[in-house]
Scaffold this active site. Structure first.
Site, short mmCIF file in Angstrom:
data_model
loop_
_atom_site.label_atom_id
_atom_site.label_comp_id
_atom_site.label_asym_id
_atom_site.label_seq_id
_atom_site.Cartn_x
_atom_site.Cartn_y
_atom_site.Cartn_z
N CYS A 2 0.87 -1.17 0.00
CA CYS A 2 0.00 0.00 0.00
C CYS A 2 0.91 1.22 0.00
O CYS A 2 1.60 1.48 0.98
CB CYS A 2 -0.90 0.01 1.24
SG CYS A 2 -1.92 1.51 1.35
N GLU A 105 -4.05 1.28 -6.04
CA GLU A 105 -3.14 0.26 -6.53
C GLU A 105 -3.12 0.34 -8.05
O GLU A 105 -4.07 0.84 -8.66
CB GLU A 105 -3.56 -1.15 -6.08
CG GLU A 105 -3.44 -1.42 -4.59
CD GLU A 105 -2.01 -1.42 -4.06
OE1 GLU A 105 -1.07 -1.22 -4.88
OE2 GLU A 105 -1.84 -1.60 -2.85
#
Length: 231
Positions: A2, A105
């Protein structure tokens, strides 16, 4: 991993959501592209109440010779954190919440890397599981820093990336923050992929790839003609 997320609510909304009475944070504006090494808002518990503060994203262990090691500690794998020197102690005693309302992402497509924003279907705030530490330089400079725990992806995130942040359910947040709980087996059940049916993913502009960009347009759905055919 992340490596980018969003926190687009006001300071007042954060304080209400996490039951914060007072805070030393002087100002917060909505953030549409939170990036590594920045100061990020986090929730700790002092044993009596929740506290809102800022930590540098990228954990610096107390034993580190150089604070630049924080760039290698943006995330901690939840499956192995208990056995890692940098994360073993904070997993037991220094856990925090990192509030967000979305994370990014990059999905590999025939056209290249496509940034995706993943959010709760309700668009509500959520808490990523974090760890924090304090590093003191030989000169006396203190840096308070944090990392985000990751886990295996659920069915929604798996086609996009091979990791996702650990997202805690609201009812599990106080257990995560409880400093009395030092047995990692008690918190291990919390380190699971968040249910895919409660999340949603959509493409956003490639502009999010530049950390200097931080405006509302970054979280708007971005569909090209080719993407409309693919999704």
């Amino acid at each position: 991993m992340c490596g980018r997320y969003t926190l687009t609510v006001t300071l007042e909304e954060l304080m209400v959501r996490y039951m914060i009475g007072e805070t030393m944070v002087p100002f917060h504006r909505p953030k549409y592209n939170v990036a590594p090494s920045q100061l990020v808002l986090t929730i700790l518990n002092d044993g009596n109440s929740n506290r809102l503060g800022e930590l540098k994203w990228g954990l610096i262990p107390p034993w580190a010779d150089n604070p630049k090691i924080g760039f290698q500690m943006l995330n901690a794998r939840s499956e192995t954190a208990a056995g890692k020197p940098a994360f073993r102690a904070p997993l037991r005693r220094k856990r925090c919440l990192i509030p967000a309302d979305g994370f990014y992402e990059w999905k590999t497509t025939a056209q290249g890397k496509q940034p995706m924003r993943i959010v709760l279907k309700s668009r509500a705030l959520f808490s990523m599981a974090g760890l924090y530490e304090t590093w003191l330089s030989p000169e006396g400079t203190k840096i308070n820093s944090c990392t985000i725990l990751t886990t295996t992806p659920n069915e929604l995130v798996a086609p996009i990336h091979d990791r996702m942040p650990v997202i805690l359910r609201p009812e599990d947040e106080q257990l995560w923050l409880n400093r009395v709980v030092t047995d990692v087996t008690a918190i291990a059940p919390l380190l699971q992929p968040y249910p895919a049916n409660e999340l949603e993913a959509y493409p956003v502009s490639a502009a999010v790839g530049n950390v200097r960009n931080d405006e509302p347009a970054l979280i708007e759905p971005y569909w090209t003609d080719e993407q409309l055919e693919l999704w």
